[in-house]
Design an enzyme around this catalytic site. Structure first.
Site, PDB file in Angstrom:
ATOM      1  N   ASP A   1       0.823  -1.206   0.000  1.00  0.00           N
ATOM      2  CA  ASP A   1       0.000   0.000   0.000  1.00  0.00           C
ATOM      3  C   ASP A   1       0.862   1.263   0.000  1.00  0.00           C
ATOM      4  O   ASP A   1       1.819   1.370   0.770  1.00  0.00           O
ATOM      5  CB  ASP A   1      -0.903   0.044   1.231  1.00  0.00           C
ATOM      6  CG  ASP A   1      -1.775  -1.188   1.378  1.00  0.00           C
ATOM      7  OD1 ASP A   1      -1.265  -2.305   1.172  1.00  0.00           O
ATOM      8  OD2 ASP A   1      -2.956  -1.034   1.722  1.00  0.00           O
TER       9      ASP A   1
ATOM     10  N   ASN B   1      -8.525  -2.859  -2.495  1.00  0.00           N
ATOM     11  CA  ASN B   1      -9.905  -2.548  -2.111  1.00  0.00           C
ATOM     12  C   ASN B   1     -10.201  -1.052  -2.169  1.00  0.00           C
ATOM     13  O   ASN B   1     -11.363  -0.642  -2.248  1.00  0.00           O
ATOM     14  CB  ASN B   1     -10.195  -3.090  -0.707  1.00  0.00           C
ATOM     15  CG  ASN B   1      -9.365  -2.444   0.374  1.00  0.00           C
ATOM     16  OD1 ASN B   1      -8.139  -2.458   0.320  1.00  0.00           O
ATOM     17  ND2 ASN B   1     -10.004  -1.866   1.371  1.00  0.00           N
ATOM     18  N   HIS B   2      -9.149  -0.212  -2.170  1.00  0.00           N
ATOM     19  CA  HIS B   2      -9.370   1.232  -2.263  1.00  0.00           C
ATOM     20  C   HIS B   2      -9.386   1.736  -3.705  1.00  0.00           C
ATOM     21  O   HIS B   2      -9.554   2.938  -3.910  1.00  0.00           O
ATOM     22  CB  HIS B   2      -8.326   1.991  -1.448  1.00  0.00           C
ATOM     23  CG  HIS B   2      -8.697   2.108  -0.005  1.00  0.00           C
ATOM     24  ND1 HIS B   2      -9.349   3.203   0.527  1.00  0.00           N
ATOM     25  CD2 HIS B   2      -8.528   1.241   1.020  1.00  0.00           C
ATOM     26  CE1 HIS B   2      -9.559   3.017   1.816  1.00  0.00           C
ATOM     27  NE2 HIS B   2      -9.061   1.827   2.143  1.00  0.00           N
TER      28      HIS B   2
ATOM     29  N   ARG C   1     -13.169  -6.927   9.073  1.00  0.00           N
ATOM     30  CA  ARG C   1     -13.518  -5.744   8.292  1.00  0.00           C
ATOM     31  C   ARG C   1     -14.992  -5.708   7.890  1.00  0.00           C
ATOM     32  O   ARG C   1     -15.477  -4.685   7.422  1.00  0.00           O
ATOM     33  CB  ARG C   1     -12.667  -5.683   7.028  1.00  0.00           C
ATOM     34  CG  ARG C   1     -11.174  -5.642   7.276  1.00  0.00           C
ATOM     35  CD  ARG C   1     -10.405  -5.699   5.971  1.00  0.00           C
ATOM     36  NE  ARG C   1      -8.979  -5.876   6.170  1.00  0.00           N
ATOM     37  CZ  ARG C   1      -8.089  -4.880   6.238  1.00  0.00           C
ATOM     38  NH1 ARG C   1      -8.507  -3.636   6.124  1.00  0.00           N
ATOM     39  NH2 ARG C   1      -6.817  -5.127   6.409  1.00  0.00           N
TER      40      ARG C   1
ATOM     41  N   HIS D   1      -1.097   4.508  -0.506  1.00  0.00           N
ATOM     42  CA  HIS D   1      -2.114   5.374   0.099  1.00  0.00           C
ATOM     43  C   HIS D   1      -1.801   6.864  -0.003  1.00  0.00           C
ATOM     44  O   HIS D   1      -1.875   7.606   0.983  1.00  0.00           O
ATOM     45  CB  HIS D   1      -2.350   4.984   1.559  1.00  0.00           C
ATOM     46  CG  HIS D   1      -3.341   3.867   1.727  1.00  0.00           C
ATOM     47  ND1 HIS D   1      -4.633   3.941   1.270  1.00  0.00           N
ATOM     48  CD2 HIS D   1      -3.210   2.637   2.291  1.00  0.00           C
ATOM     49  CE1 HIS D   1      -5.276   2.816   1.550  1.00  0.00           C
ATOM     50  NE2 HIS D   1      -4.424   1.999   2.156  1.00  0.00           N
TER      51      HIS D   1
ATOM     52  N   HIS E   1      -3.828  -8.272  -3.421  1.00  0.00           N
ATOM     53  CA  HIS E   1      -3.868  -7.236  -2.392  1.00  0.00           C
ATOM     54  C   HIS E   1      -4.358  -7.776  -1.051  1.00  0.00           C
ATOM     55  O   HIS E   1      -3.754  -7.525  -0.012  1.00  0.00           O
ATOM     56  CB  HIS E   1      -4.765  -6.083  -2.820  1.00  0.00           C
ATOM     57  CG  HIS E   1      -4.853  -4.998  -1.789  1.00  0.00           C
ATOM     58  ND1 HIS E   1      -3.808  -4.144  -1.534  1.00  0.00           N
ATOM     59  CD2 HIS E   1      -5.841  -4.656  -0.911  1.00  0.00           C
ATOM     60  CE1 HIS E   1      -4.142  -3.315  -0.562  1.00  0.00           C
ATOM     61  NE2 HIS E   1      -5.360  -3.616  -0.159  1.00  0.00           N
TER      62      HIS E   1
ATOM     63  N   ASP F   1      -4.068  -0.328  -3.412  1.00  0.00           N
ATOM     64  CA  ASP F   1      -4.237   0.798  -2.489  1.00  0.00           C
ATOM     65  C   ASP F   1      -3.194   1.886  -2.744  1.00  0.00           C
ATOM     66  O   ASP F   1      -2.434   2.288  -1.862  1.00  0.00           O
ATOM     67  CB  ASP F   1      -4.198   0.329  -1.031  1.00  0.00           C
ATOM     68  CG  ASP F   1      -5.519  -0.295  -0.593  1.00  0.00           C
ATOM     69  OD1 ASP F   1      -6.355  -0.596  -1.478  1.00  0.00           O
ATOM     70  OD2 ASP F   1      -5.728  -0.482   0.609  1.00  0.00           O
TER      71      ASP F   1
ATOM     72  N   HIS G   1      -2.446  -4.765   2.326  1.00  0.00           N
ATOM     73  CA  HIS G   1      -3.765  -4.562   2.950  1.00  0.00           C
ATOM     74  C   HIS G   1      -3.752  -4.282   4.442  1.00  0.00           C
ATOM     75  O   HIS G   1      -4.754  -3.848   4.988  1.00  0.00           O
ATOM     76  CB  HIS G   1      -4.606  -5.806   2.644  1.00  0.00           C
ATOM     77  CG  HIS G   1      -6.092  -5.664   2.836  1.00  0.00           C
ATOM     78  ND1 HIS G   1      -6.801  -4.535   2.484  1.00  0.00           N
ATOM     79  CD2 HIS G   1      -7.012  -6.544   3.312  1.00  0.00           C
ATOM     80  CE1 HIS G   1      -8.082  -4.731   2.732  1.00  0.00           C
ATOM     81  NE2 HIS G   1      -8.232  -5.942   3.249  1.00  0.00           N
TER      82      HIS G   1
ATOM     83  N   ASP H   1      -6.157   7.262  -1.656  1.00  0.00           N
ATOM     84  CA  ASP H   1      -6.995   7.450  -0.458  1.00  0.00           C
ATOM     85  C   ASP H   1      -6.142   7.704   0.782  1.00  0.00           C
ATOM     86  O   ASP H   1      -5.005   7.252   0.902  1.00  0.00           O
ATOM     87  CB  ASP H   1      -7.919   6.254  -0.197  1.00  0.00           C
ATOM     88  CG  ASP H   1      -9.182   6.302  -1.028  1.00  0.00           C
ATOM     89  OD1 ASP H   1      -9.541   7.402  -1.501  1.00  0.00           O
ATOM     90  OD2 ASP H   1      -9.825   5.248  -1.210  1.00  0.00           O
ATOM     91  N   ARG H   2      -6.729   8.441   1.702  1.00  0.00           N
ATOM     92  CA  ARG H   2      -6.125   8.825   2.987  1.00  0.00           C
ATOM     93  C   ARG H   2      -5.008   9.845   2.797  1.00  0.00           C
ATOM     94  O   ARG H   2      -5.137  10.977   3.223  1.00  0.00           O
ATOM     95  CB  ARG H   2      -5.648   7.602   3.762  1.00  0.00           C
ATOM     96  CG  ARG H   2      -6.778   6.655   4.160  1.00  0.00           C
ATOM     97  CD  ARG H   2      -6.301   5.617   5.152  1.00  0.00           C
ATOM     98  NE  ARG H   2      -7.369   4.708   5.541  1.00  0.00           N
ATOM     99  CZ  ARG H   2      -8.261   4.947   6.483  1.00  0.00           C
ATOM    100  NH1 ARG H   2      -8.227   6.085   7.146  1.00  0.00           N
ATOM    101  NH2 ARG H   2      -9.203   4.060   6.777  1.00  0.00           N
TER     102      ARG H   2
END
Length: 492
Positions: free
Chosen positions: A236, A297-298, A394, A238, A346, A265, A421, A268-269
């Site tokens: 990730d 997943n993002h 989750r 991110h 992922h 990923d 992840h 995001d964030r």
């Protein structure tokens, strides 16, 4: 970390000393929560619940800690238990609504926020949350209503409509004859370091071209690594652009002799997600057979609308481009198989034992991630130390044990799996007797976790993973999550 399913069968305490001790442990847990030691806080809240399982506050506090660690399934269950114990416990509805929002269940979240507003009509905070949730739901419903199946020309047509009357007078990196070159990528890296924006015409062209490239590939990519060649796997990112640059500083820029796989990923964030994704897409176009990207997943509309990427694209470019990204993400491959020996995805493995590589290769991935099934689990699942399978912490995917990993490897004649992840203190973790490796490449995640990042290097001869772990590097004073949905900011 203890699962919240551990308390369902606990008997009601009778001793007053247990009740007093439980409250003392809860206070200790609160102190760990304050210093962001969420796993320890969860452990202590669980002890308090075992001593006194009838206090809504304990479940509500643990639910909040689970939200902080992105265990949305556990958070949802705890919030519901708190409400069951005390229907007037408003924080329980807050927690459950946030968990629903994080899982993309906007209607259920709206119902909980409405409950709070009805119970406390003068509560301004509840009113703001209700309105934000309502607005998010309406926007999503509108977008789904007007969205039609894209044909071959629609993205190019959208690009053309956005480019009419726009002149390239902003300076900065320029494609050469509409193509990504090494010079373009070198210029782009420096341009982004200065917090400048890629000209929109070039941005759209990259999206058009990379979509065509991904679309021509299967859902599972086979990669051949020569015996004397190095191959790098990153987890990730991110939106942490300056940490991405640090990876290239430590390990070299991507090239035909220095191939990379980024394992989902990307966005995001972190508030430099646009810079990260165009950098990665650019290298994919420059080295299509030596630079690889897996969907995380993002890379989905729901996550992007909640955790900042959608808002960042709209702020730096326009709403139309955000829609284009959604279409491009739908074509990202779901997994990569290295030398027919190592599978990289992922999330993780599956809720059934008979999944084959051929089945993964045949997945129709051109869609938003479903809530169950093989595609969902590739993006969302997590390993667990216990044997067997369990419901996901989750709320999506599944948790799988060492036996599940071993059975999958034996069925598909593989050596081990690599996944991402999850935040890890050193940036990586080796589990399931060395057969399940996690790599996470975003150090000091969200500027709060104080974790290291890592990447894996291996060679084609022995495929033995080697780990490089590193600290976060300074970045401009732009905080993570500034583009996120306001309801997520409440949680953070």
């Amino acid at each position: 970390m203890l699962g919240n399913g551990d308390v369902d069968e606990i008997k009601k305490p009778t001793a007053l000393e247990d009740i007093a001790r439980a409250d003392k442990i809860k206070e200790e847990a609160n102190e760990f929560f304050k210093i962001q030691a969420y796993d320890k806080a969860i452990e202590l809240y669980t002890e308090a619940i075992k001593l006194n399982p009838n206090v809504a506050l304990y479940y509500g506090n643990r639910s909040f800690a689970y939200l902080k660690t992105e265990c949305f399934g556990y958070a949802l269950k705890d919030a519901s238990k708190a409400i069951e114990l005390d229907p007037n416990y408003l924080k329980g509805y807050y927690r459950r609504a946030t968990a629903y929002m994080s899982l993309g269940k906007y209607k259920l979240a709206l119902k909980d926020y409405k409950t709070v507003c009805n119970a406390s009509p003068n509560n301004k905070d509840a009113s703001v949350r209700y309105k934000e949730c309502y607005k998010t739901l309406k926007i999503k419903s509108f977008e789904e209503a007007i969205r039609v199946q894209e044909n071959e020309e629609s993205l190019a047509l959208l690009m053309d409509l956005n480019m009419r009357g726009v002149k390239d007078d902003e300076g900065g990196p320029s494609l050469e004859d509409g193509k990504v070159t090494l010079k373009f990528m070198q210029d782009l890296l420096e341009w982004y370091k200065k917090q400048k924006k890629l000209f929109i015409k070039h941005a759209y062209q990259i999206l058009v071209d990379v979509k065509a490239l991904f679309k021509a590939q299967p859902s599972l990519i086979d990669i051949t690594i020569p015996e004397d060649s190095k191959f790098t796997i990153c987890g990730d990112i991110h939106g942490q652009y300056y940490d991405l640059l640090n990876i290239f500083e430590l390990n070299g820029l991507p090239s035909e002799t220095n191939p990379y796989l980024f394992n989902g990923d990307f966005v995001d964030r972190g508030s430099f997600s646009v810079e990260c994704i165009f950098t990665l897409f650019g290298f994919k176009l420059l080295y299509p057979n030596h630079f690889f990207m897996s969907r995380g997943n993002h890379e989905s509309a729901t996550m992007n609308q909640m955790y900042g990427f959608d808002g960042e694209v709209r702020a730096k470019y326009c709403p139309a481009m955000a829609e284009v990204f959604t279409d491009v993400y739908n074509w990202l491959p779901l997994a990569h198989c290295l030398n027919k020996r190592v599978l990289v995805m992922h999330g993780g493995l599956f809720s059934r034992d008979n999944v084959t590589l051929e089945e993964i290769k045949q997945i129709d991935r051109n869609r938003q991630p479903p809530e169950e099934g093989v595609m969902c689990e590739l993006l969302w699942s997590d390993p667990q130390p216990q044997m067997g399978r369990a419901a996901s912490k989750r709320g999506v995917g599944v948790q799988f044990g060492p036996d599940v990993t071993q059975n999958f490897l034996a069925l598909n004649n593989l050596d081990y799996i690599v996944r991402s992840h999850e935040v890890k203190n050193e940036g990586f973790e080796i589990g399931h007797d060395g057969k399940c490796i996690t790599v996470f490449s975003a150090p000091n995640y969200c500027d709060t976790m104080d974790n290291r990042g890592a990447f894996i290097t291996l060679n084609g001869k022995d495929m033995t993973p080697c780990f490089t772990s590193y600290e976060a590097v300074p970045h401009p004073n732009v905080k993570p999550m500034i583009y996120a949905n306001p309801l997520i900011k409440f949680m953070c």
